[in-house]
Every structure is written in C-alpha cells, then in structure tokens.
Write an enzyme that holds these catalytic residues in place. Structure first.
Site, mmCIF file in Angstrom:
data_model
loop_
_atom_site.group_PDB
_atom_site.id
_atom_site.type_symbol
_atom_site.label_atom_id
_atom_site.label_comp_id
_atom_site.label_asym_id
_atom_site.label_seq_id
_atom_site.Cartn_x
_atom_site.Cartn_y
_atom_site.Cartn_z
ATOM 1 N N LYS A 199 -5.940 4.541 8.237
ATOM 2 C CA LYS A 199 -5.781 5.173 7.421
ATOM 3 C C LYS A 199 -5.578 3.738 7.113
ATOM 4 O O LYS A 199 -3.974 3.444 6.326
ATOM 5 C CB LYS A 199 -5.282 6.849 7.045
ATOM 6 N N SER A 379 -3.884 -3.134 5.200
ATOM 7 C CA SER A 379 -4.175 -3.802 6.922
ATOM 8 C C SER A 379 -2.274 -4.161 7.485
ATOM 9 O O SER A 379 -2.866 -4.649 8.284
ATOM 10 C CB SER A 379 -4.749 -5.052 6.272
ATOM 11 N N ARG A 380 -1.855 -2.589 7.361
ATOM 12 C CA ARG A 380 -0.861 -2.536 7.932
ATOM 13 C C ARG A 380 0.387 -4.159 7.917
ATOM 14 O O ARG A 380 1.143 -3.878 8.473
ATOM 15 C CB ARG A 380 -1.153 -2.376 9.624
ATOM 16 N N PHE A 381 -0.002 -4.111 6.665
ATOM 17 C CA PHE A 381 1.196 -5.370 6.594
ATOM 18 C C PHE A 381 2.028 -4.876 5.164
ATOM 19 O O PHE A 381 2.013 -5.001 4.153
ATOM 20 C CB PHE A 381 0.240 -6.486 5.169
#
Length: 402
Positions: A199, A379-381
């Site tokens: 997600k 984007s998991r940033f």
C-alpha cells in the site's frame, strides 16, 4: 417454497465469482423468507413451512457468516493493501459501512433466528413482518453496494497470484479442497505471497518546519488530529517490555493520560508486563494510526504512578470494570471461563457499589527519552523526525532516513 436444486458454484480459482454466487444464494433464501411470511397466516407451521425455516436457518447460521469472514479477514484487507488514490479513498469511506452492515445484519438475524427455530419445530406459526422487511432490505442494499463497488475494484486491482491467495483462504475457511499435505504447501505459498501486499502512502508529509519544538506538544497535536479523523481507538498503543531473561514481549494497552510527565496506563501489578517492568524499568510504546498513515514510537524509563493517582482513576472506572480488576489475577492460569465468572460473581456480591482499589492494581508511567514521529510517504520514502531528551531536560530534533 424451497428450491432444492442449486446452480453450480464457480471454482475457488475465481473467488470474486464465488462471492457473487454466495449473494445469489442469499437472495434465494431471502425470497424463501418472504414467501414463508405470506405462507404462515394461511397454512401455519405445516411441513412445507418447517422445511423452509430449516433451510433458512441452516444457511444464515453458517454459510452467511463464512461469507462475512471472507470479506472481513481476506478481501477487504487485501484491497486496502493495494488500493491507491481514489480507490483508497473509496475504501476508507465504504469499509466502515460494510462492517457495520455485518454487525447490524447479525443483530437482525438473532431476532429472526428465534422465530424460525420455533417454526422449524412446529411450536409456533408467527414471523415478524417488520423484522423480515428490515433483514431483507439491509441485506439487499448491502449486496448491491458490494457488487457495484467492491467486486469490480477487486477484479481490476488483484493480480492472478492475489486472486489465487484469496481463493485459497476462502477454501481453507470451509475446510474443503486440497489434502492436508497439499494445504500445508499452499500455506507456505500464501506466506511467501505476503511480499506482494503493498500500500503506497501519500496523505501527508512531515518536515522539520512542520513539527513543534516540544515533542509532547507535537504528540498532542497529532493525537487531536487522530481524534478528529475518528481513528479506530486512537489511544491504543503497543507496549513492549523485556523480561529478566532478556525475552521481549509486547501487547496492546490503552493510554489513559499523557502530559509533560509522560504516558500513563493502568494494569495489575502482578501481571507479566508489570513483572517485566519491575525487573527492567525500560519500555517502548508504539501508536499506529493507519487512517492517517502515521506512527509514533516512544522509548523511556517507567515508574509507578502514585497511590492517589491510581485511586482517582480506579474510582472513575465503571463498576463492572472495577469488579473485573479485583476478580482477575491477570496472566495467572485458570481452569475455564466458568471459574472466571464464578470469581467475578463472588467479588460482586461482597464488594458493594464503591469497591476500593486493590493494592495489586495501579498505574505505570513511561517518562519519554526518545520520540519518533513517522509519516508514510510514497514509494516507502517516509518522513521520520526524532526527538531525544538531553541531560539538562531539553530536546534535540533531527530527521532520520527512511
């Protein structure tokens, strides 16, 4: 009145088709229920009525609940894991409605269950028209909502692997399909497929300029926003402790107060977590507010609250909660639920209307030394801002890499 033959169900390699087929069977049972309502005044609880009542009971007592579990435990969590943008917003608005429908339909079914059971046994020939109408209307609108939004979204978003995983879970719930050895292999495949659940976050950002100088004020700001967003149990936090032998353990507790002194919760002082804290007065807390894509990690030393604070909070609790705290030796083994209930009844008879706080029950406070505010990003940033308490009591603040 009953339709003996049923349409052939699709295979579980088409799980959305299986769910839609279940809706078809529900509609048939609802039709039988409505026909039974008009049948009873003229024919009473005759053989046809008893058979119809039995068929309705058999379906809604078991199959309908399995269908709800398919949605609550597999379909909806999988959709939430992959939905983004407008799909994610649609789910955020729709899922609470679907879950509430399930609860309401279960409650409506309990009323009908009693009436149908009497009809099945030939002991009565009455059925509440209003109860039938509410049940049919709620189920019908519920199914239409799922068929118009949820099912098309799943068909559009799920990969073949995710469809297979959903179908396997539905199969396992019904105890059908592969042999035990094959099921074991399938479980392994499902476990490996967890890597596909994703997600992407994107509701908000967090910069050094956004946060306040005092981490407790920053926590208060985020907590107020969680309340405003109607986050599910915003005061729920994971409490991690370490036993004397070095083994960590965690559990969910509810924060009951937070201020400049720290975060306070209440429990039995003889419980596993209290034993851990007595031996190692260091702990970690975690608040996770998924609706806001946020978490707060807190570490620090713990201390007991004063007896006066514990007394004051204990008196504020509902009477039954106070009686439960007195009756339960938290974390200690007990033979069965009946023994637990017996302990409660004994305490309730002796304690009166204003029982005193037992000595083995009270509060713990975590005095924070480190707080990290985490905001999910695409984007998991992710954004991470951490505060650390210095020797003079002041706080430093810096960004951490995701």
């Amino acid at each position: 009145m009953n339709q003996v033959l049923h349409d052939a169900a699709p295979d579980f390699d088409q799980p959305i088709a299986v769910l839609k087929h279940c809706h078809g069977r529900i509609r048939k049972q609802l039709g039988t229920l409505e026909r039974l309502l008009s049948h009873l005044p003229e024919h009473g609880a005759d053989e046809q009525a008893r058979q119809a009542a039995e068929a309705i009971l058999r379906y809604f007592d078991k199959a309908a609940h399995l269908h709800h579990e398919d949605e609550e435990q597999d379909l909806i969590p999988m959709l939430r894991a992959v939905a983004q943008g407008e799909d994610a917003a649609t789910l955020q608005a729709l899922v609470p409605v679907i879950l509430q429908d399930h609860k309401d339909m279960d409650a409506l079914w309990q009323d009908l269950h009693e009436q149908l059971s009497l009809i099945k046994e030939g002991g009565a020939a009455t059925l509440s028209a209003s109860a039938v109408q509410r049940f049919v209307q709620r189920y019908t609108s519920h199914m239409e909502r799922e068929e118009s939004v949820v099912a098309p979204m799943a068909l559009r978003l799920f990969s073949p692997e995710q469809m297979a995983r959903l179908g396997a879970a539905m199969q396992a719930r019904r105890g059908i399909g592969a042999a035990p050895q094959a099921q074991s292999k399938d479980t392994s495949a499902i476990g490996q497929a967890v890597a596909d659940l994703r997600k992407d976050y994107g509701q908000a950002s967090l910069s050094e300029d956004d946060v306040l100088d005092d981490p407790m004020l920053q926590f208060t700001k985020w907590f107020e926003q969680a309340l405003k967003a109607e986050v599910n149990e915003p005061n729920a936090m994971s409490l991690a402790t370490v036993a004397p032998d070095g083994r960590p353990s965690s559990r969910i507790v509810l924060v009951k107060q937070f201020d400049e002194r720290g975060f306070t919760w209440y429990t039995n002082y003889e419980s596993k977590k209290s034993q851990d804290l007595a031996a190692n007065p260091q702990a970690a807390l975690l608040f996770f507010w998924s609706e806001l894509e946020r978490q707060v990690r807190i570490e620090g030393r713990v201390e007991r609250t004063s007896a006066e604070e514990s007394d004051r909070y204990f008196r504020s609790r509902p009477l039954k909660s106070r009686l439960s705290a007195i009756a339960s030796r938290q974390s200690a083994p007990i033979e069965n639920r009946a023994a637990l209930e017996s302990n409660y009844e004994a305490v309730a008879q002796q304690a009166g209307e204003d029982p005193a706080r037992p000595d083995n029950w009270g509060g713990w406070r975590l005095v924070p030394e480190r707080l990290e505010f985490w905001q999910g990003r695409r984007s998991r940033f992710h954004d991470r801002i951490v505060y650390e308490r210095q020797a003079d009591g002041s706080w430093t603040r810096q960004r951490l890499q995701p």
